[in-house]
Design a protein around this motif. Structure first.
Motif, mmCIF file in Angstrom:
data_model
loop_
_atom_site.group_PDB
_atom_site.id
_atom_site.type_symbol
_atom_site.label_atom_id
_atom_site.label_comp_id
_atom_site.label_asym_id
_atom_site.label_seq_id
_atom_site.Cartn_x
_atom_site.Cartn_y
_atom_site.Cartn_z
ATOM 1 N N ALA A 131 26.348 -36.469 -49.545
ATOM 2 C CA ALA A 131 26.875 -37.744 -50.044
ATOM 3 C C ALA A 131 26.110 -38.290 -51.242
ATOM 4 O O ALA A 131 26.447 -39.364 -51.742
ATOM 5 N N LEU A 143 28.568 -40.928 -39.099
ATOM 6 C CA LEU A 143 28.852 -40.539 -40.480
ATOM 7 C C LEU A 143 28.778 -41.750 -41.415
ATOM 8 O O LEU A 143 28.254 -41.647 -42.532
ATOM 9 N N GLY A 201 25.146 -42.400 -41.912
ATOM 10 C CA GLY A 201 24.529 -41.400 -42.780
ATOM 11 C C GLY A 201 24.857 -41.608 -44.242
ATOM 12 O O GLY A 201 23.978 -41.527 -45.114
ATOM 13 N N ILE A 202 26.126 -41.897 -44.547
ATOM 14 C CA ILE A 202 26.526 -42.114 -45.939
ATOM 15 C C ILE A 202 25.873 -43.388 -46.488
ATOM 16 O O ILE A 202 25.385 -43.413 -47.628
ATOM 17 N N THR A 210 22.291 -42.821 -47.234
ATOM 18 C CA THR A 210 22.154 -42.014 -48.443
ATOM 19 C C THR A 210 22.138 -42.892 -49.684
ATOM 20 O O THR A 210 21.358 -42.670 -50.614
ATOM 21 N N CYS A 229 24.458 -35.677 -44.292
ATOM 22 C CA CYS A 229 25.019 -36.680 -45.208
ATOM 23 C C CYS A 229 24.074 -36.950 -46.369
ATOM 24 O O CYS A 229 24.515 -37.173 -47.509
ATOM 25 N N LEU A 240 23.758 -34.967 -38.142
ATOM 26 C CA LEU A 240 24.791 -35.308 -39.129
ATOM 27 C C LEU A 240 24.278 -36.230 -40.245
ATOM 28 O O LEU A 240 24.627 -36.027 -41.416
ATOM 29 N N PRO A 241 23.464 -37.251 -39.938
ATOM 30 C CA PRO A 241 22.971 -38.095 -41.040
ATOM 31 C C PRO A 241 22.160 -37.318 -42.072
ATOM 32 O O PRO A 241 22.263 -37.607 -43.271
ATOM 33 N N SER A 248 18.285 -29.833 -44.052
ATOM 34 C CA SER A 248 19.216 -29.867 -42.921
ATOM 35 C C SER A 248 19.280 -28.539 -42.182
ATOM 36 O O SER A 248 19.702 -28.482 -41.027
#
Length: 404
Positions: A67, A111, A114-115, A118, A63, A59-60, A358
């Motif tokens: 993101a 999440l 991850g954001i 980013t 992101c 998931l990261p 990804s």
């Protein structure tokens, strides 16, 4: 006396900022990697399947792609100093949330991490371009990318022992100590910059008026760099995910020995990350991309043709992957004529590149399942390295023609 002290502090600032960059970088991959050493404990405790647990690491990366527009907008509005602090605070909050409940809470924390990371990914080239002399941009970028790998390695090595002592929840939370240290140092660096540089902190950048190609999506060079970065990152995540499995199935290595190969691959990135800036000061960027891409090709081709020499291919490929991300960042900084352009270019290249990356582990795994072996997957990785090589050299040629 006051003037002398101010000048002394001003001279010391680049070194203090370099320390701040290093502390920041230590926190930009470790929180993601921290899950891997204790994934078995997490699965058992939360009752997860392997695929579901894998979301906590995939998931990261997603992101990183999705993101980036949000990250670029935040940096433009808040400024680099505040954006760095927001990034660190977000990673800290996400780290604390992730370990507090069940799977849904872990996903929310992941999440947030991850954001926040980013934002960090996008803002670093802006900070490097703005606060370091042009002659030091390459080496600072190399130190930054090397430290990303050091942070990942440190977390990989220490999380499992911490989990045996404290349990997995405390083990993945313990890395918050590094985040707190980074927040303190960055706060101090921002204060120094305001007090020493005074008006230059708040005065608008005279070059901020966007040049003709500042809208990155309209720039062919930006698209070429994005594809080159995507080829680099796709190769990295594809190899990182499946290398231990390849060596286990092809070479018959036990799990421990196969896992060690991944450590070699990660550690050697430091050599490439620090070596490429030295070469970039002497060679044209296209020549550096050519060398990095050629060494990268040795990894999948070597595993195809002589898998018994996997230690050699891990060393060569590890150095190449560390150099690949570094040279792309150096090109971004060199071609940017303003902080605004550096921010936009960084967001565009990383956003598109990480979107491609990804898909790497899934595509390589799907090709393996469809073909029943590792020849076709390694050919896919070879093709992605060729994307880095071809588009990276082409982008470099365009940059060199504008900035001889």
């Amino acid at each position: 006396m006051r003037t002398r002290d101010t000048r002394s502090v001003a001279r010391a600032m680049p070194w203090f900022l370099l320390v701040a960059v290093v502390l920041f970088a230590l926190n930009l991959r470790g929180p993601i990697v921290a899950i891997a050493p204790v994934i078995g404990q997490i699965r058992d405790d939360l009752g997860l399947s392997a695929a579901t647990a894998g979301l906590l690491t995939s998931l990261p990366v997603l992101c990183f792609a999705l993101a980036t527009p949000l990250a670029a907008a935040l940096i433009a509005r808040a400024g680099p100093e505040r954006a760095v602090l927001i990034s660190l605070a977000g990673i800290l909050v996400g780290t604390l949330i992730r370990a507090q409940g069940g799977f849904a809470v872990a996903v929310i924390g992941t999440l947030v991490i991850g954001i926040a990371i980013t934002v960090g990914n996008v803002v670093v080239p802006v900070v490097v371009r703005r606060d370091f002399p042009a002659s030091r941009v390459g080496i600072v970028t190399g130190v930054y990318t090397a430290t990303l790998n050091v942070g990942a390695m440190l977390t990989s090595l220490c999380t499992a022992p911490l989990a045996e002592w404290l349990g997995w929840r405390a083990a993945i939370t313990a890395w918050a100590v590094l985040l707190v240290a980074a927040i303190i140092i960055w706060g101090q660096a921002a204060g120094w910059r305001r007090s020493v540089l005074g008006e230059r902190v708040t005065a608008p950048d005279s070059s901020e008026a966007p040049p003709a190609h500042s809208a990155s999506y309209r720039s062919l060079t930006a698209w070429l760099l994005m594809l080159a970065f995507g080829g680099q990152a796709f190769s990295y995540y594809g190899i990182t995910t499946w290398l231990p499995t390849i060596l286990h199935e092809v070479q018959g290595l036990d799990d421990k020995s196969a896992g060690a190969s991944s450590s070699v691959f990660q550690v050697l990135a430091v050599v490439g990350a620090l070596g490429v800036p030295v070469l970039a000061n002497r060679w044209r960027p296209g020549s550096v991309v050519g060398l990095v891409g050629t060494l990268w090709l040795a990894m999948p081709l070597g595993l195809l043709l002589a898998p018994e020499l996997w230690p050699l291919w891990s060393v060569v490929g590890g150095a190449a992957q560390g150099g690949g991300i570094t040279i792309v960042f150096i090109i971004i900084v060199r071609m940017s004529t303003s902080n605004d352009q550096a921010r936009g270019m960084s967001a565009f290249v990383q956003g598109g590149g990480y979107l491609l990356a990804s898909t790497g582990p899934s595509i390589v795994g799907a090709v393996h399942e469809a073909s029943g072996g590792w020849t076709a997957p390694l050919i896919v990785v070879t093709a992605s390295v060729l994307v880095l090589l071809i588009f990276g050299i082409t982008a470099s040629a365009r940059v060199e023609s504008r900035h001889p």
